[in-house]
Design a protein around this motif. Sequence first.
Motif: not given
Length: 129
Positions: A38, A48-49, A51-53
């Motif tokens: 990513s 953001d990344i 937190g999600s992945q």
Amino acid sequence: MGVTMLLRKNVMIVDPSPIFRRSLKAVIETNETLVNVSEAENADQARDILGSQPPDVVFLDMLLPLETGLGLIASVKAVAADIRLVVLTGLDAPQVKAAALEQGADYFLSKEHATGLRLIDVIHETIRR
């Protein structure tokens, strides 16, 4: 009979330069087959990344828009202390290197000197751990 399960590693590249991100992504994907890469151009996108992945490995530039990479190192390590973090930056000052390593970076490489086998060695060491 044992079955070895090969798990894909999540790698995040945080760098404001789309050209550098694409180049590093190509090097990583050429040298490592089981990776999801990513990209983030700034600290907000990186968070953001995170937190999600959450990634297994982060390649981070210290020269980010609106924030230095030092604050982001702390955010990465707060998600999981075992995330491998490679600072790959144009800043080559000894005090910047010392600060990054003190904050928890595993490696510090100057973009100027991170070419060829040295970069590939660091990619292998961090992703295959």
